[in-house]
Design a protein around this motif. Structure first.
Motif, PDB file in Angstrom:
ATOM      1  N   UNK A   1       0.747  -5.129  -0.745  1.00  0.00           N
ATOM      2  CA  UNK A   1       0.871  -3.973  -1.635  1.00  0.00           C
ATOM      3  C   UNK A   1       2.067  -3.109  -1.236  1.00  0.00           C
ATOM      4  N   UNK A   2       2.328  -3.036   0.074  1.00  0.00           N
ATOM      5  CA  UNK A   2       3.541  -2.321   0.519  1.00  0.00           C
ATOM      6  C   UNK A   2       4.173  -3.125   1.652  1.00  0.00           C
ATOM      7  N   UNK A   3       5.416  -2.800   1.960  1.00  0.00           N
ATOM      8  CA  UNK A   3       6.148  -3.554   2.980  1.00  0.00           C
ATOM      9  C   UNK A   3       5.430  -3.447   4.321  1.00  0.00           C
ATOM     10  N   UNK A   4       5.292  -4.573   5.008  1.00  0.00           N
ATOM     11  CA  UNK A   4       4.617  -4.566   6.308  1.00  0.00           C
ATOM     12  C   UNK A   4       5.528  -3.943   7.365  1.00  0.00           C
ATOM     13  N   UNK A   5       4.908  -3.390   8.421  1.00  0.00           N
ATOM     14  CA  UNK A   5       5.674  -2.884   9.569  1.00  0.00           C
ATOM     15  C   UNK A   5       6.489  -4.047  10.144  1.00  0.00           C
ATOM     16  N   UNK A   6       7.661  -3.726  10.763  1.00  0.00           N
ATOM     17  CA  UNK A   6       8.562  -4.797  11.229  1.00  0.00           C
ATOM     18  C   UNK A   6       7.845  -5.769  12.175  1.00  0.00           C
ATOM     19  N   UNK A   7       6.939  -5.267  13.034  1.00  0.00           N
ATOM     20  CA  UNK A   7       6.229  -6.138  13.976  1.00  0.00           C
ATOM     21  C   UNK A   7       5.378  -7.175  13.253  1.00  0.00           C
ATOM     22  N   UNK A   8       4.754  -6.757  12.141  1.00  0.00           N
ATOM     23  CA  UNK A   8       3.898  -7.682  11.370  1.00  0.00           C
ATOM     24  C   UNK A   8       4.781  -8.600  10.528  1.00  0.00           C
ATOM     25  N   UNK A   9       5.827  -8.028   9.934  1.00  0.00           N
ATOM     26  CA  UNK A   9       6.722  -8.842   9.100  1.00  0.00           C
ATOM     27  C   UNK A   9       7.362  -9.952   9.940  1.00  0.00           C
ATOM     28  N   UNK A  10       7.682  -9.622  11.210  1.00  0.00           N
ATOM     29  CA  UNK A  10       8.302 -10.625  12.079  1.00  0.00           C
ATOM     30  C   UNK A  10       7.359 -11.826  12.257  1.00  0.00           C
ATOM     31  N   UNK A  11       6.070 -11.553  12.455  1.00  0.00           N
ATOM     32  CA  UNK A  11       5.106 -12.662  12.620  1.00  0.00           C
ATOM     33  C   UNK A  11       5.056 -13.481  11.325  1.00  0.00           C
ATOM     34  N   UNK A  12       5.094 -12.780  10.196  1.00  0.00           N
ATOM     35  CA  UNK A  12       5.026 -13.487   8.905  1.00  0.00           C
ATOM     36  C   UNK A  12       6.281 -14.340   8.673  1.00  0.00           C
ATOM     37  N   UNK A  13       7.445 -13.835   9.078  1.00  0.00           N
ATOM     38  CA  UNK A  13       8.675 -14.607   8.862  1.00  0.00           C
ATOM     39  C   UNK A  13       8.712 -15.844   9.759  1.00  0.00           C
ATOM     40  N   UNK A  14       8.300 -15.681  11.019  1.00  0.00           N
ATOM     41  CA  UNK A  14       8.291 -16.846  11.923  1.00  0.00           C
ATOM     42  C   UNK A  14       7.265 -17.864  11.412  1.00  0.00           C
ATOM     43  N   UNK A  15       6.076 -17.374  11.027  1.00  0.00           N
ATOM     44  CA  UNK A  15       5.042 -18.301  10.529  1.00  0.00           C
ATOM     45  C   UNK A  15       5.477 -18.939   9.219  1.00  0.00           C
ATOM     46  N   UNK A  16       6.151 -18.161   8.361  1.00  0.00           N
ATOM     47  CA  UNK A  16       6.626 -18.708   7.082  1.00  0.00           C
ATOM     48  C   UNK A  16       7.549 -19.887   7.325  1.00  0.00           C
ATOM     49  N   UNK A  17       8.451 -19.736   8.294  1.00  0.00           N
ATOM     50  CA  UNK A  17       9.360 -20.847   8.620  1.00  0.00           C
ATOM     51  C   UNK A  17       8.569 -22.048   9.142  1.00  0.00           C
ATOM     52  N   UNK A  18       7.593 -21.788  10.024  1.00  0.00           N
ATOM     53  CA  UNK A  18       6.808 -22.909  10.570  1.00  0.00           C
ATOM     54  C   UNK A  18       6.060 -23.642   9.443  1.00  0.00           C
ATOM     55  N   UNK A  19       5.532 -22.881   8.492  1.00  0.00           N
ATOM     56  CA  UNK A  19       4.791 -23.504   7.386  1.00  0.00           C
ATOM     57  C   UNK A  19       5.726 -24.340   6.518  1.00  0.00           C
ATOM     58  N   UNK A  20       6.928 -23.814   6.262  1.00  0.00           N
ATOM     59  CA  UNK A  20       7.878 -24.557   5.420  1.00  0.00           C
ATOM     60  C   UNK A  20       8.354 -25.828   6.111  1.00  0.00           C
ATOM     61  N   UNK A  21       8.384 -25.778   7.429  1.00  0.00           N
ATOM     62  CA  UNK A  21       8.946 -26.882   8.199  1.00  0.00           C
ATOM     63  C   UNK A  21       7.911 -27.980   8.485  1.00  0.00           C
ATOM     64  N   UNK A  22       6.632 -27.713   8.180  1.00  0.00           N
ATOM     65  CA  UNK A  22       5.570 -28.651   8.593  1.00  0.00           C
ATOM     66  C   UNK A  22       4.831 -29.232   7.389  1.00  0.00           C
ATOM     67  N   UNK A  23       4.195 -30.394   7.605  1.00  0.00           N
ATOM     68  CA  UNK A  23       3.337 -30.976   6.569  1.00  0.00           C
ATOM     69  C   UNK A  23       2.087 -30.107   6.390  1.00  0.00           C
TER      70      UNK A  23
END
Ligand SMILES: C[S@@+](CC[C@H](N)C(=O)[O-])C[C@H]1O[C@@H](n2cnc3c(N)ncnc32)[C@H](O)[C@@H]1O
Length: 430
Positions: free
Chosen positions: A75-97
């Motif tokens: 609903x609103x932009x996540x705090x940088x600490x949370x967004x960082x976890x989401x960006x790293x996880x997003x990359x891992x999800x895109x990179x994996x089966x």
């Protein structure tokens, strides 16, 4: 925010933790990705460093896509600490089966317990479970900017500049870059694990190579340099000869000076100019490996726009040169594969601003070319505005009348298979 060295000093810190930390610092500040990686503690080596680097750069490379997927989930932009976890996880999800997705999500939720509060953990858990579907829902045809993870304005700009090939460019930028070693001295036997390429003297560095054991002894001796094959274009156009005087403008950290010193067969004069600041130390270190009894290498710490006759006279240096290299600062749109955070920093007005500065630099540089001498203007941008248009504007100006365009070279990465670049050789007739 605590220093990176302090935050990562615990033995239990994993490469994943470190990647999240660097991503958070990146999102919160104005430091470049390379600078943050350079700040990793020296004891943070081997697999942990490699995992950190790959996850951090992957998070940035695919970050716009992850952010686009998150738009429908937050609903609103996540705090940088949370967004960082989401960006790293997003990359891992895109990179994996898909079958690895639950493991990735579980790991992120568990590791995050020490990084974020209980409320944020619940929120993260809920968002991460929906993220794989949201990522999969982004369509390359309908939403190229989100799918190829670039700012929308940049994609719209390239659709106009390169209507036939902008998709190839976007795909190219999303690949993990190769690293190349250039070996100047043919008698040097490179370590096993270097792969020959179609570009003479350039070798691809494979994972078999140990930087510590194989490369460090080779580097810093003046005969080898880590650089992309595109960097050969501008020095080859200038083609400095043994015994010539060369003015290397915007010289730091000294990559082009390496090529030029070798082309000059170690004889002549190279005067390297760059802004005062921390890049000078690396320029100095690099030039010190090139100096010899026959090759003088001098450094002038100055803004090129303020460089005047008195500065040269004070160091007993010539005011006009046989060959001038101007490797201008630019938008870096030719090297986004290698420097993925350029996508995050670049703003629509930057290309025009770079072009304005580049024209001023070219005017300033042209003052130091002797009659009959030549200057190469070069960038690592693929923008016509920063390449041909700058040269055209210079040639049309009053001081440009004394010059003619002799030759040029251009690299568009999807055509050449290496970084993008532009280089133009102008001859001074009078
Ligand atoms: C593309 S990099 C140069 C790379 C270098 N030629 C090499 O091959 O390693 C651009 C350089 O321009 C320098 N620079 C930017 N503005 C400048 C100015 N006004 N005067 C002098 N140097 C400048 C930057 O400090 C930076 O080192």
């Amino acid at each position: 925010m605590r220093s990176i060295k302090f935050s990562l000093s615990r033995k239990s810190t994993t490469g994943w933790d470190a990647a999240v930390h660097l991503t958070e610092v990146y999102l919160s500040g104005d430091r470049k990705a390379d600078q943050l990686l350079d700040e990793l503690p020296i004891e943070f080596i081997g697999d942990r460093r490699a995992a950190c680097q790959s996850l951090f750069l992957g998070a940035l490379r695919h970050g716009h896509r992850t952010q686009a997927a998150l738009q429908g989930l937050l609903r609103k932009k996540a705090r940088a600490g949370v967004e960082a976890i989401l960006l790293v996880s997003g990359y891992e999800l895109l990179d994996a089966d898909a079958e690895r997705h639950p493991k990735i999500i579980h790991h992120a939720v568990e590791r995050s317990k020490q990084l974020i509060n209980r409320f944020e953990q619940g929120f993260l858990n809920a968002v991460l479970r929906k993220l794989p579907d949201a990522l999969a829902g982004i369509d390359a045809e309908q939403a190229p900017a989100a799918y190829y993870s670039h700012p929308a304005w940049l994609v719209a700009h390239w659709q106009k500049e390169f209507p036939e090939s902008y998709r190839e460019l976007l795909e190219w930028n999303q690949e993990i870059p190769a690293t190349y070693l250039k070996i100047y001295d043919e008698s040097i036997q490179g370590p096993a694990g270097l792969e020959a390429t179609n570009w003479p003297q350039f070798y691809r560095i494979t994972p078999q190579i140990s930087w510590q054991v194989d490369l460090h002894p080779l580097l810093n001796q003046g005969n080898a340099y880590i650089k992309d094959p595109s960097t050969r274009l501008a020095p080859a156009l200038l083609a400095p000869q043994a015994g010539e005087s060369v003015l290397d403008l915007c010289a730091a950290p000294g990559g082009k000076a390496y090529d030029m010193a070798h082309a000059m067969k170690g004889s002549g004069l190279i005067v390297a100019v760059d802004l005062p600041g921390n890049r000078i130390a690396r320029l100095d270190a690099n030039l010190s490996t090139l100096r010899s009894a026959d090759l003088q290498c001098k450094i002038i710490k100055s803004d090129l726009l303020e460089l005047d006759a008195a500065t040269f006279e004070a160091q007993d240096l010539p005011l006009r040169y046989d060959a001038v290299m101007l490797d201008a600062p630019c938008s870096n749109t030719g090297v986004i594969q290698r420097r993925t955070d350029v996508k995050w920093r670049l703003r629509p007005k930057d290309i025009a601003q770079c072009a304005k500065l580049q024209l001023q630099l070219l005017h300033s540089a042209a003052r130091f070319v002797r009659a009959g001498g030549r200057i190469v203007y070069s960038t690592c941008s693929i923008e016509a505005a920063e390449n041909q248009h700058v040269v055209d504007a210079f040639l049309k100006s009053k001081s440009g009348q004394a010059f003619e365009l002799e030759d040029s070279a251009r690299s568009l990465p999807w055509e050449t298979g290496h970084d993008g670049a532009g280089a133009f050789r102008l001859r001074r007739n009078s």
